[in-house]
Design a protein around this motif. Structure first.
Motif, PDB file in Angstrom:
ATOM      1  N   ASP A  59       0.862  -1.171   0.000  1.00  8.88           N
ATOM      2  CA  ASP A  59       0.000   0.000   0.000  1.00  8.88           C
ATOM      3  C   ASP A  59       0.905   1.229   0.000  1.00  8.88           C
ATOM      4  O   ASP A  59       2.055   1.166   0.457  1.00  8.88           O
ATOM      5  CB  ASP A  59      -0.898  -0.023   1.245  1.00  8.88           C
ATOM      6  CG  ASP A  59      -1.975   1.039   1.206  1.00  8.88           C
ATOM      7  OD1 ASP A  59      -2.258   1.568   0.109  1.00  8.88           O
ATOM      8  OD2 ASP A  59      -2.546   1.342   2.265  1.00  8.88           O
ATOM      9  N   LEU A  60       0.422   2.356  -0.488  1.00  9.91           N
ATOM     10  CA  LEU A  60       1.278   3.542  -0.577  1.00  9.91           C
ATOM     11  C   LEU A  60       0.972   4.601   0.472  1.00  9.91           C
ATOM     12  O   LEU A  60       1.877   5.281   0.951  1.00  9.91           O
ATOM     13  CB  LEU A  60       1.174   4.158  -1.977  1.00  9.91           C
ATOM     14  CG  LEU A  60       1.665   3.274  -3.129  1.00  9.91           C
ATOM     15  CD1 LEU A  60       1.540   4.021  -4.451  1.00  9.91           C
ATOM     16  CD2 LEU A  60       3.093   2.803  -2.903  1.00  9.91           C
ATOM     17  N   VAL A  61      -0.293   4.756   0.835  1.00  6.97           N
ATOM     18  CA  VAL A  61      -0.681   5.790   1.800  1.00  6.97           C
ATOM     19  C   VAL A  61      -0.888   5.133   3.163  1.00  6.97           C
ATOM     20  O   VAL A  61      -1.901   4.488   3.412  1.00  6.97           O
ATOM     21  CB  VAL A  61      -1.952   6.516   1.339  1.00  6.97           C
ATOM     22  CG1 VAL A  61      -2.332   7.611   2.337  1.00  6.97           C
ATOM     23  CG2 VAL A  61      -1.758   7.100  -0.050  1.00  6.97           C
ATOM     24  N   MET A  62       0.116   5.293   4.026  1.00  4.00           N
ATOM     25  CA  MET A  62       0.099   4.658   5.345  1.00  4.00           C
ATOM     26  C   MET A  62       0.722   5.591   6.377  1.00  4.00           C
ATOM     27  O   MET A  62       1.513   6.466   6.023  1.00  4.00           O
ATOM     28  CB  MET A  62       0.886   3.336   5.324  1.00  4.00           C
ATOM     29  CG  MET A  62       0.329   2.272   4.411  1.00  4.00           C
ATOM     30  SD  MET A  62       1.306   0.741   4.482  1.00  4.00           S
ATOM     31  CE  MET A  62       2.847   1.293   3.705  1.00  4.00           C
ATOM     32  N   PRO A  63       0.403   5.404   7.669  1.00  2.12           N
ATOM     33  CA  PRO A  63       1.029   6.212   8.718  1.00  2.12           C
ATOM     34  C   PRO A  63       2.471   5.775   8.978  1.00  2.12           C
ATOM     35  O   PRO A  63       2.915   4.753   8.463  1.00  2.12           O
ATOM     36  CB  PRO A  63       0.141   5.933   9.938  1.00  2.12           C
ATOM     37  CG  PRO A  63      -0.411   4.563   9.689  1.00  2.12           C
ATOM     38  CD  PRO A  63      -0.611   4.476   8.198  1.00  2.12           C
ATOM     39  N   LYS A  64       3.171   6.574   9.776  1.00  2.00           N
ATOM     40  CA  LYS A  64       4.558   6.304  10.192  1.00  2.00           C
ATOM     41  C   LYS A  64       5.533   6.376   9.022  1.00  2.00           C
ATOM     42  O   LYS A  64       6.371   7.264   8.949  1.00  2.00           O
ATOM     43  CB  LYS A  64       4.681   4.959  10.918  1.00  2.00           C
ATOM     44  CG  LYS A  64       4.022   4.930  12.275  1.00  2.00           C
ATOM     45  CD  LYS A  64       4.368   3.653  13.015  1.00  2.00           C
ATOM     46  CE  LYS A  64       3.763   3.634  14.406  1.00  2.00           C
ATOM     47  NZ  LYS A  64       4.088   2.416  15.145  1.00  2.00           N
ATOM     48  N   MET A  65       5.452   5.410   8.101  1.00  2.00           N
ATOM     49  CA  MET A  65       6.291   5.438   6.898  1.00  2.00           C
ATOM     50  C   MET A  65       5.430   5.037   5.716  1.00  2.00           C
ATOM     51  O   MET A  65       4.829   3.971   5.719  1.00  2.00           O
ATOM     52  CB  MET A  65       7.490   4.491   7.021  1.00  2.00           C
ATOM     53  CG  MET A  65       8.399   4.500   5.797  1.00  2.00           C
ATOM     54  SD  MET A  65       9.696   3.232   5.845  1.00  2.00           S
ATOM     55  CE  MET A  65      10.744   3.887   7.158  1.00  2.00           C
ATOM     56  N   ASP A  66       5.362   5.899   4.711  1.00  2.17           N
ATOM     57  CA  ASP A  66       4.503   5.613   3.559  1.00  2.17           C
ATOM     58  C   ASP A  66       5.122   4.540   2.669  1.00  2.17           C
ATOM     59  O   ASP A  66       6.291   4.166   2.814  1.00  2.17           O
ATOM     60  CB  ASP A  66       4.252   6.889   2.765  1.00  2.17           C
ATOM     61  CG  ASP A  66       5.532   7.459   2.178  1.00  2.17           C
ATOM     62  OD1 ASP A  66       6.027   6.907   1.175  1.00  2.17           O
ATOM     63  OD2 ASP A  66       6.053   8.451   2.721  1.00  2.17           O
ATOM     64  N   GLY A  67       4.330   4.054   1.729  1.00  2.00           N
ATOM     65  CA  GLY A  67       4.764   2.953   0.888  1.00  2.00           C
ATOM     66  C   GLY A  67       5.879   3.291  -0.074  1.00  2.00           C
ATOM     67  O   GLY A  67       6.715   2.437  -0.385  1.00  2.00           O
ATOM     68  N   VAL A  68       5.922   4.530  -0.548  1.00  3.05           N
ATOM     69  CA  VAL A  68       6.997   4.930  -1.453  1.00  3.05           C
ATOM     70  C   VAL A  68       8.342   4.893  -0.727  1.00  3.05           C
ATOM     71  O   VAL A  68       9.330   4.361  -1.242  1.00  3.05           O
ATOM     72  CB  VAL A  68       6.731   6.331  -2.039  1.00  3.05           C
ATOM     73  CG1 VAL A  68       7.958   6.839  -2.797  1.00  3.05           C
ATOM     74  CG2 VAL A  68       5.518   6.307  -2.964  1.00  3.05           C
ATOM     75  N   THR A  69       8.376   5.456   0.478  1.00  4.37           N
ATOM     76  CA  THR A  69       9.609   5.459   1.273  1.00  4.37           C
ATOM     77  C   THR A  69      10.035   4.038   1.610  1.00  4.37           C
ATOM     78  O   THR A  69      11.220   3.680   1.517  1.00  4.37           O
ATOM     79  CB  THR A  69       9.404   6.259   2.571  1.00  4.37           C
ATOM     80  OG1 THR A  69       8.979   7.584   2.240  1.00  4.37           O
ATOM     81  CG2 THR A  69      10.696   6.332   3.381  1.00  4.37           C
ATOM     82  N   ALA A  70       9.069   3.204   1.994  1.00  2.94           N
ATOM     83  CA  ALA A  70       9.369   1.811   2.337  1.00  2.94           C
ATOM     84  C   ALA A  70       9.865   1.047   1.113  1.00  2.94           C
ATOM     85  O   ALA A  70      10.804   0.236   1.209  1.00  2.94           O
ATOM     86  CB  ALA A  70       8.130   1.134   2.914  1.00  2.94           C
ATOM     87  N   THR A  71       9.253   1.302  -0.035  1.00  5.53           N
ATOM     88  CA  THR A  71       9.678   0.638  -1.272  1.00  5.53           C
ATOM     89  C   THR A  71      11.128   0.963  -1.585  1.00  5.53           C
ATOM     90  O   THR A  71      11.939   0.084  -1.899  1.00  5.53           O
ATOM     91  CB  THR A  71       8.776   1.075  -2.445  1.00  5.53           C
ATOM     92  OG1 THR A  71       7.447   0.592  -2.221  1.00  5.53           O
ATOM     93  CG2 THR A  71       9.292   0.527  -3.768  1.00  5.53           C
TER      94      THR A  71
END
Length: 213
Positions: A59-71
């Protein structure tokens, strides 16, 4: 009979019901195995280290760390892991950011179960899959040219933020500890780069394109 090991899949989504639904799908689909779940990007980094998935549905829109950053973080550490962006949003900036971060595919959550399974298998083989909305967003981004303000320097963005606050050139000079002539030059350069003729137009454009916080 196919004796190859199943494709190891991890789910990352902040909505428990979405994870549950995807989990049921993965457990029922031959050749796919659910190995981990995470509720945000931070947890995804930890779970990825532990579970060693082949594919991540992100998923891309999430709290704490978004999906783009995690990817981006996961692809930096584990380039062998393929990531499929699975989201409700098809905005061109989000599509572009996700693909630039290293996602191999971009799908919307209304994708059918069979299409999702095919996308997972394709990603495992190194082949991308894009939702029609994502393809259209990329075409629009390519044909529209660069966003206004893309060539502003960090200092010019700082000055623009003060223009948006309503500060005059002398007030900008005082705030940034620069001469009035320098402040005036910065403002003139900003107006030129944005293609506007006055400060009011610059402020309106800055808000419309989110050039300042």
């Amino acid at each position: 009979m196919d004796s190859s090991p199943p494709i190891r899949v991890m789910l990352v989504d902040d909505h428990k019901m979405v994870r549950r639904g995807l989990g049921v799908f993965l457990e029922a689909k031959p050749g796919l195995e659910l190995v981990a779940e995470a509720k945000d990007g931070e947890e995804a980094l930890i779970k990825c280290e532990q579970a060693k998935p082949d594919i991540i549905l992100m998923d891309l829109v999430m709290p704490k760390m978004d999906g783009v950053t995690a990817t981006r973080a996961i692809r930096d550490r584990h380039p062998e892991v393929q990531i499929i962006a699975l989201t409700s949003f098809g905005e061109k900036e989000l599509v572009k950011d996700a693909l630039q971060a290293g996602a191999i595919s971009y799908l919307l959550k209304n994708v059918s179960a069979n299409d999702l399974a095919e996308a997972i298998q394709a990603a495992y083989a190194g082949r991308p899959t894009l939702a029609p909305e994502a393809t259209q967003a990329l075409i629009q981004a390519a044909t529209q040219g660069p966003e206004p303000g893309h060539d502003l320097t960090p200092r010019e963005r700082e000055v623009l933020a003060l223009v948006v606050e309503g500060l005059s050139n002398p007030e900008i000079a005082e705030r940034l500890y620069i001469s009035r002539a320098t402040a005036k030059a910065h403002v003139s350069q900003i107006l030129s780069k944005l293609g506007v003729s006055n400060r009011a137009e610059a402020v309106a454009l800055a808000f419309r394109h989110k050039l300042v916080e």
